[in-house]
Design a protein around this motif. Sequence first.
Motif, PDB file in Angstrom:
ATOM      1  N   ARG A  36       0.816  -1.211   0.000  1.00 58.80           N
ATOM      2  CA  ARG A  36       0.000   0.000   0.000  1.00 58.80           C
ATOM      3  C   ARG A  36       0.854   1.268   0.000  1.00 58.80           C
ATOM      4  O   ARG A  36       0.558   2.219  -0.727  1.00 58.80           O
ATOM      5  CB  ARG A  36      -0.944   0.000   1.202  1.00 58.80           C
ATOM      6  CG  ARG A  36      -1.850   1.226   1.262  1.00 58.80           C
ATOM      7  CD  ARG A  36      -2.942   1.045   2.291  1.00 58.80           C
ATOM      8  NE  ARG A  36      -3.873   0.007   1.889  1.00 58.80           N
ATOM      9  CZ  ARG A  36      -4.902  -0.391   2.646  1.00 58.80           C
ATOM     10  NH1 ARG A  36      -5.072   0.143   3.835  1.00 58.80           N
ATOM     11  NH2 ARG A  36      -5.725  -1.330   2.218  1.00 58.80           N
ATOM     12  N   ARG A  37       1.905   1.298   0.795  1.00 56.77           N
ATOM     13  CA  ARG A  37       2.733   2.513   0.840  1.00 56.77           C
ATOM     14  C   ARG A  37       3.442   2.752  -0.484  1.00 56.77           C
ATOM     15  O   ARG A  37       3.440   3.869  -1.007  1.00 56.77           O
ATOM     16  CB  ARG A  37       3.755   2.395   1.974  1.00 56.77           C
ATOM     17  CG  ARG A  37       3.137   2.444   3.365  1.00 56.77           C
ATOM     18  CD  ARG A  37       4.209   2.481   4.434  1.00 56.77           C
ATOM     19  NE  ARG A  37       3.634   2.589   5.766  1.00 56.77           N
ATOM     20  CZ  ARG A  37       4.339   2.660   6.885  1.00 56.77           C
ATOM     21  NH1 ARG A  37       5.667   2.614   6.837  1.00 56.77           N
ATOM     22  NH2 ARG A  37       3.732   2.767   8.061  1.00 56.77           N
ATOM     23  N   THR A  38       4.029   1.701  -1.027  1.00 56.40           N
ATOM     24  CA  THR A  38       4.694   1.843  -2.322  1.00 56.40           C
ATOM     25  C   THR A  38       3.691   2.214  -3.401  1.00 56.40           C
ATOM     26  O   THR A  38       3.951   3.082  -4.247  1.00 56.40           O
ATOM     27  CB  THR A  38       5.405   0.535  -2.694  1.00 56.40           C
ATOM     28  OG1 THR A  38       6.326   0.184  -1.658  1.00 56.40           O
ATOM     29  CG2 THR A  38       6.139   0.676  -4.004  1.00 56.40           C
ATOM     30  N   GLY A  39       2.529   1.562  -3.374  1.00 58.85           N
ATOM     31  CA  GLY A  39       1.497   1.873  -4.355  1.00 58.85           C
ATOM     32  C   GLY A  39       0.990   3.294  -4.227  1.00 58.85           C
ATOM     33  O   GLY A  39       0.676   3.947  -5.235  1.00 58.85           O
ATOM     34  N   THR A  40       0.915   3.799  -3.000  1.00 62.88           N
ATOM     35  CA  THR A  40       0.465   5.170  -2.795  1.00 62.88           C
ATOM     36  C   THR A  40       1.442   6.172  -3.399  1.00 62.88           C
ATOM     37  O   THR A  40       1.032   7.159  -4.036  1.00 62.88           O
ATOM     38  CB  THR A  40       0.291   5.449  -1.296  1.00 62.88           C
ATOM     39  OG1 THR A  40      -0.685   4.540  -0.755  1.00 62.88           O
ATOM     40  CG2 THR A  40      -0.168   6.875  -1.051  1.00 62.88           C
ATOM     41  N   VAL A  41       2.726   5.917  -3.209  1.00 64.96           N
ATOM     42  CA  VAL A  41       3.743   6.807  -3.789  1.00 64.96           C
ATOM     43  C   VAL A  41       3.673   6.787  -5.312  1.00 64.96           C
ATOM     44  O   VAL A  41       3.714   7.835  -5.974  1.00 64.96           O
ATOM     45  CB  VAL A  41       5.145   6.401  -3.295  1.00 64.96           C
ATOM     46  CG1 VAL A  41       6.218   7.211  -4.019  1.00 64.96           C
ATOM     47  CG2 VAL A  41       5.256   6.599  -1.789  1.00 64.96           C
ATOM     48  N   ILE A  42       3.539   5.593  -5.887  1.00 62.48           N
ATOM     49  CA  ILE A  42       3.471   5.473  -7.343  1.00 62.48           C
ATOM     50  C   ILE A  42       2.201   6.145  -7.875  1.00 62.48           C
ATOM     51  O   ILE A  42       2.227   6.862  -8.894  1.00 62.48           O
ATOM     52  CB  ILE A  42       3.529   3.998  -7.766  1.00 62.48           C
ATOM     53  CG1 ILE A  42       4.886   3.392  -7.381  1.00 62.48           C
ATOM     54  CG2 ILE A  42       3.265   3.851  -9.256  1.00 62.48           C
ATOM     55  CD1 ILE A  42       4.985   1.901  -7.650  1.00 62.48           C
ATOM     56  N   ALA A  43       1.073   5.920  -7.182  1.00 65.71           N
ATOM     57  CA  ALA A  43      -0.189   6.526  -7.618  1.00 65.71           C
ATOM     58  C   ALA A  43      -0.132   8.041  -7.537  1.00 65.71           C
ATOM     59  O   ALA A  43      -0.609   8.747  -8.436  1.00 65.71           O
ATOM     60  CB  ALA A  43      -1.337   5.989  -6.768  1.00 65.71           C
ATOM     61  N   ALA A  44       0.445   8.567  -6.455  1.00 62.27           N
ATOM     62  CA  ALA A  44       0.548  10.014  -6.306  1.00 62.27           C
ATOM     63  C   ALA A  44       1.443  10.618  -7.380  1.00 62.27           C
ATOM     64  O   ALA A  44       1.112  11.666  -7.973  1.00 62.27           O
ATOM     65  CB  ALA A  44       1.076  10.360  -4.915  1.00 62.27           C
ATOM     66  N   ALA A  45       2.570   9.957  -7.660  1.00 64.58           N
ATOM     67  CA  ALA A  45       3.469  10.465  -8.700  1.00 64.58           C
ATOM     68  C   ALA A  45       2.805  10.427 -10.068  1.00 64.58           C
ATOM     69  O   ALA A  45       2.947  11.357 -10.876  1.00 64.58           O
ATOM     70  CB  ALA A  45       4.757   9.642  -8.710  1.00 64.58           C
ATOM     71  N   THR A  46       2.045   9.358 -10.333  1.00 57.04           N
ATOM     72  CA  THR A  46       1.353   9.249 -11.616  1.00 57.04           C
ATOM     73  C   THR A  46       0.306  10.343 -11.770  1.00 57.04           C
ATOM     74  O   THR A  46       0.227  11.008 -12.818  1.00 57.04           O
ATOM     75  CB  THR A  46       0.695   7.870 -11.740  1.00 57.04           C
ATOM     76  OG1 THR A  46       1.686   6.850 -11.605  1.00 57.04           O
ATOM     77  CG2 THR A  46      -0.006   7.723 -13.079  1.00 57.04           C
ATOM     78  N   ALA A  47      -0.496  10.545 -10.740  1.00 59.62           N
ATOM     79  CA  ALA A  47      -1.553  11.556 -10.810  1.00 59.62           C
ATOM     80  C   ALA A  47      -0.974  12.961 -10.935  1.00 59.62           C
ATOM     81  O   ALA A  47      -1.488  13.791 -11.698  1.00 59.62           O
ATOM     82  CB  ALA A  47      -2.446  11.461  -9.574  1.00 59.62           C
TER      83      ALA A  47
END
Length: 277
Positions: free
Chosen positions: A210-221
């Motif tokens: 979840r933490r890694t995915g959150t960072v990736i999702a935030a960077a993508t958005a």
Amino acid sequence: MQSRSTAARIPRQGPERRTGSPREQPGPDRGAPGRAALDHGAPRPATALDDGTAGWPPMSRRRAALFAVTLAAYLLVLAGVLLNTDLVDLDWSVRLLRPYDRWPSLEPLLNAWVVAGQRGPSAIAAFAWLLWRAHRLGRLRPLLVMGVALLLLNVTVGAVKIVTGRLGPHYAQYVGSPELFSGGTIFPSGHTANAVVTWGVLAYLAVRWRRTGTVIAAATACSIGLTTVYLGTHWVSDVLAGWAAGLLVLLSLPLLEPLVAVAEQRLHRRLQRRFAP
């Protein structure tokens, strides 16, 4: 002469009660099972009530504070555009820079990257992973969470788009104007909000990452929102509102989990009845 202790009247005893060692006492696992035994013995969804209706879980203070701040930011951006404030001047300042003319070599790459924020391609990619995860878990929850999130996003963002009717930078007619109520559908940025929700839901469902995915999702958005500004398809305020709108949907997801749990139970029963031998 009797002593006072022996002359005292002995209190009348009530009906004799059977006593015994703790081993002989009937526990919750003996006889008819009580509510506690059912609660401990059989798993049941933590988000659904006993009568099958959806509960409304409380929001933590941290999430409530973040929700309030995000909502306030969203309303401020909306007010800034409607009232033609300095935010509109910022929109025009960036628009007149014409970054897509200064670095034309980047345009093909950025046009390809911004597709990750389009609802169709991003939804197909997301649902492919969610189908695999739903099959692995034997549950419909991953698909239902994404469906509910996208539905909520379409309703909330779509309503604001229709009401404001804002034109995009390429179709703007008057310098310094917010270009509102002109039949456009540019505010808030759908690309940006969709990127926040689609990739944010994947991070929300990826428990171990979840933490890694959150960072990736935030960077993508963030990158998709800035890319739309660079390409001139959105104003800066469109992107700010899109980020806020998408984040509001993500913060609302835990509150919608009871509805997802009830929908999953009902769909599971229907599938069982339909495919039962």
